[in-house]
Design a protein around this motif. Structure first.
Motif, PDB file in Angstrom:
ATOM      1  N   SER A  22       0.839  -1.211   0.000  1.00  0.00           N
ATOM      2  CA  SER A  22       0.000   0.000   0.000  1.00  0.00           C
ATOM      3  C   SER A  22       0.868   1.254   0.000  1.00  0.00           C
ATOM      4  O   SER A  22       0.596   2.219  -0.716  1.00  0.00           O
ATOM      5  CB  SER A  22      -0.878   0.029   1.258  1.00  0.00           C
ATOM      6  OG  SER A  22      -1.829  -0.996   1.207  1.00  0.00           O
ATOM      7  N   ARG A  26       1.519   4.403  -2.994  1.00  0.00           N
ATOM      8  CA  ARG A  26       1.359   5.830  -2.668  1.00  0.00           C
ATOM      9  C   ARG A  26       2.668   6.586  -2.873  1.00  0.00           C
ATOM     10  O   ARG A  26       2.654   7.743  -3.301  1.00  0.00           O
ATOM     11  CB  ARG A  26       0.851   5.968  -1.230  1.00  0.00           C
ATOM     12  CG  ARG A  26      -0.640   5.560  -1.137  1.00  0.00           C
ATOM     13  CD  ARG A  26      -0.993   5.056   0.226  1.00  0.00           C
ATOM     14  NE  ARG A  26      -2.409   4.810   0.416  1.00  0.00           N
ATOM     15  CZ  ARG A  26      -3.038   3.672   0.115  1.00  0.00           C
ATOM     16  NH1 ARG A  26      -2.368   2.660  -0.438  1.00  0.00           N
ATOM     17  NH2 ARG A  26      -4.337   3.532   0.349  1.00  0.00           N
ATOM     18  N   ASP A 318      -6.739  -7.865   5.120  1.00  0.00           N
ATOM     19  CA  ASP A 318      -6.015  -8.748   4.191  1.00  0.00           C
ATOM     20  C   ASP A 318      -5.428  -9.975   4.894  1.00  0.00           C
ATOM     21  O   ASP A 318      -4.955 -10.901   4.233  1.00  0.00           O
ATOM     22  CB  ASP A 318      -4.894  -7.969   3.487  1.00  0.00           C
ATOM     23  CG  ASP A 318      -5.453  -6.903   2.543  1.00  0.00           C
ATOM     24  OD1 ASP A 318      -6.614  -7.035   2.118  1.00  0.00           O
ATOM     25  OD2 ASP A 318      -4.720  -5.939   2.245  1.00  0.00           O
ATOM     26  N   LYS A 345     -12.749  -9.089  -2.770  1.00  0.00           N
ATOM     27  CA  LYS A 345     -11.293  -8.910  -2.903  1.00  0.00           C
ATOM     28  C   LYS A 345     -10.839  -9.637  -4.178  1.00  0.00           C
ATOM     29  O   LYS A 345     -11.641  -9.892  -5.059  1.00  0.00           O
ATOM     30  CB  LYS A 345     -10.584  -9.439  -1.656  1.00  0.00           C
ATOM     31  CG  LYS A 345     -10.909  -8.642  -0.395  1.00  0.00           C
ATOM     32  CD  LYS A 345     -10.296  -7.257  -0.449  1.00  0.00           C
ATOM     33  CE  LYS A 345     -10.634  -6.452   0.784  1.00  0.00           C
ATOM     34  NZ  LYS A 345     -10.226  -5.045   0.655  1.00  0.00           N
TER      35      LYS A 345
HETATM   36  C1  S3P Z   1      -5.608  -1.144   0.304  1.00  0.00           C
HETATM   37  C2  S3P Z   1      -6.791  -1.096   0.997  1.00  0.00           C
HETATM   38  C3  S3P Z   1      -7.590  -2.305   1.296  1.00  0.00           C
HETATM   39  C4  S3P Z   1      -6.771  -3.565   1.157  1.00  0.00           C
HETATM   40  C5  S3P Z   1      -5.955  -3.589  -0.109  1.00  0.00           C
HETATM   41  C6  S3P Z   1      -5.008  -2.412  -0.151  1.00  0.00           C
HETATM   42  C7  S3P Z   1      -4.902   0.123   0.021  1.00  0.00           C
HETATM   43  O1  S3P Z   1      -8.673  -2.370   0.380  1.00  0.00           O
HETATM   44  O2  S3P Z   1      -7.617  -4.691   1.202  1.00  0.00           O
HETATM   45  O3  S3P Z   1      -5.205  -4.780  -0.189  1.00  0.00           O
HETATM   46  O4  S3P Z   1      -3.720   0.091  -0.366  1.00  0.00           O
HETATM   47  O5  S3P Z   1      -5.524   1.184   0.192  1.00  0.00           O
HETATM   48  P1  S3P Z   1     -10.052  -1.543   0.620  1.00  0.00           P
HETATM   49  O6  S3P Z   1      -9.757  -0.120   0.556  1.00  0.00           O
HETATM   50  O7  S3P Z   1     -10.942  -2.001  -0.502  1.00  0.00           O
HETATM   51  O8  S3P Z   1     -10.548  -1.991   1.952  1.00  0.00           O
END
Ligand code: S3P
Length: 434
Positions: A22, A26, A318, A345
């Motif tokens: 994540s 970003r 996750d 997912k």
């Molecule tokens: C993520 C947010 C989560 C997560 C995904 C990565 C992110 O999803 O499950 O693997 O990087 O913002 P959601 O925003 O759909 O909950």
């Protein structure tokens, strides 16, 4: 590809956990939008993150990897992205698609986003609806699914209550909000990962509270303030989770997981391990670009069942497949609820976990929004299991395979490359006494 996993008696050693997925997405996005060069250490070079890099390369951003393995991104500034002359393929990456939709809705050009078969079945109306309220022009198949076409334009600010707890939706609106005059205010029903907010802070932009409980506010027209800088990405706690579980569940195991991000909005797995009676400790706590990091020592433990629900769910969303494997070895009942999001997912993770762990002999019941697991169960091997092309299911089954009475096979294990290309090698390196 079918990956064969042999049962292992124990896991020992030290592992450096690769960069957080994540945060890596970003870092690339903000580096591309900043003025000047950003040097990123520890960027996760997994397929998902490479899709985000490729998308920016298609829009004229120069990305280079130097001899030290650092990524150098020459930011093009707030208005510097160029129209891509081809469709942008987000592959398997929901984060790429949802965050880019927010960003692209505010550009002065037209783009089309698509993805693989799994991503094309995941709901996009959650980002389309608020972005349209901001004035965005977005078309989608059945008004919900990729391919998406986006005619970028000037957007207006929004005060928005998120109907689902989703960091991807929050981040899409924040990225679009950076281009508005009046900024955006968001209300989260339940706190989700705050990496976008922390990355903004690392680039000296601030998210404020607007004084109302649960709301956060980003001022408009803030992008011109972004300047390139050095970033250091912490290791991904979602990747560490497989090794935490592996060490807890195999006898005589002890692992040191080096460089793990322990941001409280992500560290729900540690809360659960504590509740289950698992033995771990945090060492060398520090901060990297506004993100807390530590090394984790984890040892074999006897676990007990627990209840996982409510505000804890977004903090470990996750990790639920691997938590289900832990629950299968715990004494007593584990209940997981309020996690219906798992059905949308990379696969329907509730169905996938219940189906595959049942095949291994686990007493597990499907709920509309979670599952109930009764443990402990000696896992049965001697079969080939399905990962449904989902990296987190594949890695969770691999850890289950370490505990089985015979070898197992895992179908479509190549999906692991989307988040953790080194997983198989690392697992090979830490087999102790097998
Ligand atoms: C993520 C947010 C989560 C997560 C995904 C990565 C992110 O999803 O499950 O693997 O990087 O913002 P959601 O925003 O759909 O909950």
């Amino acid at each position: 590809m079918v990956w064969q996993i042999k049962p292992l008696p124990s896991l020992k050693g030290a592992i450096t956990i690769p960069g957080d997925k994540s945060i890596s997405h970003r870092a690339v996005i903000f580096a591309a939008l900043a003025q000047g060069q950003t040097k990123i250490r520890g960027l996760l070079a997994s397929e998902d993150c490479l899709q985000t890099i490729k998308a920016f390369c298609q829009m004229g951003v120069k990305v280079e990897k130097n001899s030290a393995g650092e990524y150098l991104i020459d930011g093009v500034g707030q208005k510097g992205l160029q129209p891509p002359d081809q469709i942008i393929d987000c592959g398997n990456s929901g984060t790429t698609m949802r965050l880019m939709t927010g960003l692209l809705a505010a550009q002065s050009f037209y783009t089309v986003l698509t993805g693989d078969e799994s991503l094309r079945q995941r709901p996009m109306d959650r980002v389309i609806i608020p972005l349209r309220e901001m004035g965005a022009e977005i078309w989608a198949r059945k008004d919900n699914f990729a391919p998406l076409s986006i005619r970028g334009k000037g957007l207006k600010g929004i005060d928005y209550r998120l109907p689902v707890a989703s960091a991807q939706v929050k981040s899409a609106i924040l990225l679009a909000g950076l281009y508005t005059e009046d900024g955006v205010s968001l209300y989260e029903p339940c706190a989700t990962r705050d990496h976008t907010e922390r990355m903004l802070q690392a680039f000296n932009l601030e998210i404020r509270s607007n004084g109302k409980q649960g709301w956060l506010t980003l001022a408009g027209n803030s992008l011109e303030l972004l300047q390139g800088r050095a970033l250091d990405i912490p290791g991904d706690i979602s990747s560490a989770a497989y090794f935490l579980a592996g060490a807890l569940l195999t006898p005589d195991s002890s692992l040191r997981l080096v460089n793990v991000g322990i941001n409280p909005s992500r560290s729900g797995i540690l809360t659960v391990i504590t509740a289950m009676g698992g033995d771990f400790s945090l060492l060398n706590q520090r901060e990297k670009n506004c993100e807390p990091v530590a090394d984790i020592i984890v040892n074999s433990s006897k676990l007990q069942g627990t209840v996982i629900k409510g505000e804890l769910i977004p903090r470990l969303i996750d990790e639920i497949p691997i938590i289900a494997v832990m629950a299968s070895q715990a004494e007593g009942q584990t209940i997981i609820k309020d996690a219906a999001e798992l059905r949308v997912k990379e696969s329907n993770r509730i169905k996938a976990v219940v189906t595959e762990l049942s095949k291994m002999g686990v007493e597990i019941e499907e709920l509309p929004d979670g599952m109930i697991i009764n443990g402990p169960t000696r896992l049965k091997g001697g079969m080939v299991l399905n990962s449904y092309g989902d990296h987190r299911i594949a890695m969770s089954l691999a850890i289950a395979g370490l505990l089985a009475d015979q070898e197992i096979g895992i179908r479509e294990s190549e999906s692991i490359k989307t988040s953790f290309p080194d997983f198989q090698n690392i697992l090979g390196e830490i087999r102790g006494g097998s």
